[in-house]
Design an enzyme around this catalytic site. Structure first.
Site, mmCIF file in Angstrom:
data_model
loop_
_atom_site.group_PDB
_atom_site.id
_atom_site.type_symbol
_atom_site.label_atom_id
_atom_site.label_comp_id
_atom_site.label_asym_id
_atom_site.label_seq_id
_atom_site.Cartn_x
_atom_site.Cartn_y
_atom_site.Cartn_z
ATOM 1 N N ASP A 146 40.859 35.848 41.421
ATOM 2 C CA ASP A 146 41.446 36.683 42.472
ATOM 3 C C ASP A 146 40.408 37.661 43.013
ATOM 4 O O ASP A 146 40.387 37.951 44.205
ATOM 5 C CB ASP A 146 42.672 37.443 41.956
ATOM 6 C CG ASP A 146 43.363 38.213 43.083
ATOM 7 O OD1 ASP A 146 43.709 37.577 44.102
ATOM 8 O OD2 ASP A 146 43.507 39.438 42.979
ATOM 9 N N LYS A 197 47.488 38.345 38.891
ATOM 10 C CA LYS A 197 47.112 39.643 38.300
ATOM 11 C C LYS A 197 48.226 40.158 37.398
ATOM 12 O O LYS A 197 47.996 40.649 36.302
ATOM 13 C CB LYS A 197 46.859 40.688 39.401
ATOM 14 C CG LYS A 197 45.607 40.438 40.218
ATOM 15 C CD LYS A 197 45.255 41.634 41.083
ATOM 16 C CE LYS A 197 46.054 41.782 42.358
ATOM 17 N NZ LYS A 197 45.793 40.816 43.405
HETATM 18 N N1 URA Z 1 48.202 42.216 47.342
HETATM 19 C C1 URA Z 1 47.474 41.359 46.588
HETATM 20 O O1 URA Z 1 47.111 41.661 45.465
HETATM 21 N N2 URA Z 1 47.154 40.179 47.126
HETATM 22 C C2 URA Z 1 47.525 39.796 48.352
HETATM 23 O O2 URA Z 1 47.198 38.704 48.749
HETATM 24 C C3 URA Z 1 48.281 40.697 49.145
HETATM 25 C C4 URA Z 1 48.612 41.912 48.608
#
Ligand code: URA
Length: 410
Positions: free
Chosen positions: A160, A186
């Site tokens: 991510d 996450k």
């Molecule tokens: N927040 C995130 O962590 N990822 C996204 O893609 C959009 C908002």
């Protein structure tokens, strides 16, 4: 597996298997899949979407790209995540508040994304504040303080970390499967018991309509259910900025007011709505923790634990003082019926509060404060807001966008 084939299949509307998705994500984290290939694939997903099985496989592959929190038995482990908005500084008061309310909060956030601001950029506007903690540091702090606020690292959700930065600058943010996998990877790596999602819709959000926000919320709830996390979603409008400040240090200053029991009522209400959804105590008790200084004291402890100096917080406005701070006068007399969050977010980004290239830094000082709110009366010449800008041309650009954003009814 041949990466160009996977990109082309998605471009043409085909499906990828879980193995193929994992191969792509693992290769990207190891540096074997190039940024330009990942951008092309993300754009293909943006246009072609992913089915629920692909979305779950992407979330799982991203979650498993790094380590995962492990918590001792005891207090419930909770968190909230927003899908992104303008002036959305909720995490700053909410995380310490929840830690005062008998929960553990391992909050992993992101940087600014598209026109929306990011919690990590706001936190880093406090001198010395470190968001790049190791998992060991984070777990130790969680055990002693009950709260940690950090970002993705090379060891924690690295997929991510890379994909988020890439999407920010390649027009590939507003995709339901990509947002779902980004957020839920996450949150699953945090090993939560309960999660509340603040799913925004409107001009300042990635989902423009409430119907699309509902689809996004359902996608995230489905992924959470599959992985045994209790997920609640609140759908909230993002038609005007949240609170009266937009911009990194300016939003921290407004968050401190909220932590001291004050600040704009829309911010306080939203903090309490989200806290109430996952805390083991009542709304009234949560409000007391804001009003009696407990949440503020916890925030100071958090800042100190992560390398900052709480004594500098009252001086944040001087530390990040933009060279130009000027009011925008109202063009007419009447009642404010709208201040379009999309235009304000665009202006904040162009002032330098967000990035246009992945390697860019952000300007902590610039943005807006004293923004008017819908329903307020203005006389011609009254201030609509103050703009904090680095250059006169930036001020002019932001003023033009504020006037485009503002709607006044006679
Ligand atoms: N927040 C995130 O962590 N990822 C996204 O893609 C959009 C908002």
């Amino acid at each position: 597996m041949h990466i160009p084939t996977l990109i082309s299949r998605k471009r043409d509307g085909g499906e990828l298997s879980a193995d193929e998705i994992r191969h792509l994500i693992d290769g990207y984290v190891r540096g074997e899949v190039a940024d330009y290939q990942m951008s092309a694939w993300a754009m293909a997903v943006f246009f072609r979407g992913m089915n629920p099985v692909e979305t779950a496989a992407l979330t799982q592959a991203m979650r498993e790209s790094g380590d995962r929190f492990e918590h001792p038995a005891g207090l419930p482990v909770v968190d909230k995540h927003s899908t992104g908005g303008i002036g959305d500084k909720v995490s700053l008061p909410l995380a310490p508040l929840l830690a005062c309310a008998g929960t553990r909060v391992p909050m992993v956030s992101g940087r600014g994304l598209g026109i929306t601001g990011g919690t990590l950029d706001k936190l880093e506007s406090m001198p010395g504040f470190r968001t790049g903690l190791t998992l060991d540091e984070a777990q130790r702090q969680l055990a002693t303080l009950g709260v940690v606020m950090m970002g993705q690292t090379d060891r924690f959700c690295p997929a991510d970390r890379k994909l988020y930065a890439l999407r920010d600058v390649t027009g590939t943010v507003p995709s339901i499967p990509l947002i779902t996998a980004s957020i839920m990877s996450k949150k699953l790596a945090e090993s939560l018991d309960r999660l509340v999602l603040d799913v925004k819709f409107g001009s300042g959000a990635f989902m423009k309509t409430e119907a699309d926000a509902r689809i996004l919320a359902d996608a995230m709830i489905a992924v959470g259910a599959e992985m045994n996390v209790e997920v609640k979603a609140l759908l909230n409008p993002m038609a005007e900025p949240l609170g009266r400040a937009v911009g990194n240090a300016l939003e921290v200053i407004e968050s401190l007011a909220c932590l001291e029991g004050g600040g704009p009522s829309d911010l306080r209400d939203l903090v309490l709505d989200l806290a109430e959804a996952i805390a083991p105590i009542s709304r009234e008790e949560l409000a007391q923790l804001l009003d009696n200084g407990s949440a503020r004291a916890k925030f100071d402890d958090l800042v100190a634990a992560q390398g900052g100096d709480p004594a500098t917080l009252p001086r944040l406005a001087e530390i990040h003082l933009a060279p130009i701070i000027r009011e925008v006068p109202a063009p007419d007399t009447g009642t404010v019926v709208g201040l379009d969050a999309g235009f304000i977010g665009q202006a904040a980004l162009q002032l330098g509060a967000g990035r246009t290239r992945a390697e860019d830094g952000v300007d902590f000082a610039v943005g807006f404060d004293q923004l008017v709110k819908t329903g307020e009366r203005l006389h011609q010449g009254d201030p609509v807001c103050r703009i904090h800008a680095r250059h006169p041309s930036d001020f002019d650009m932001a003023e033009a966008l504020v006037l485009q954003a503002l709607r006044i009814a006679p």
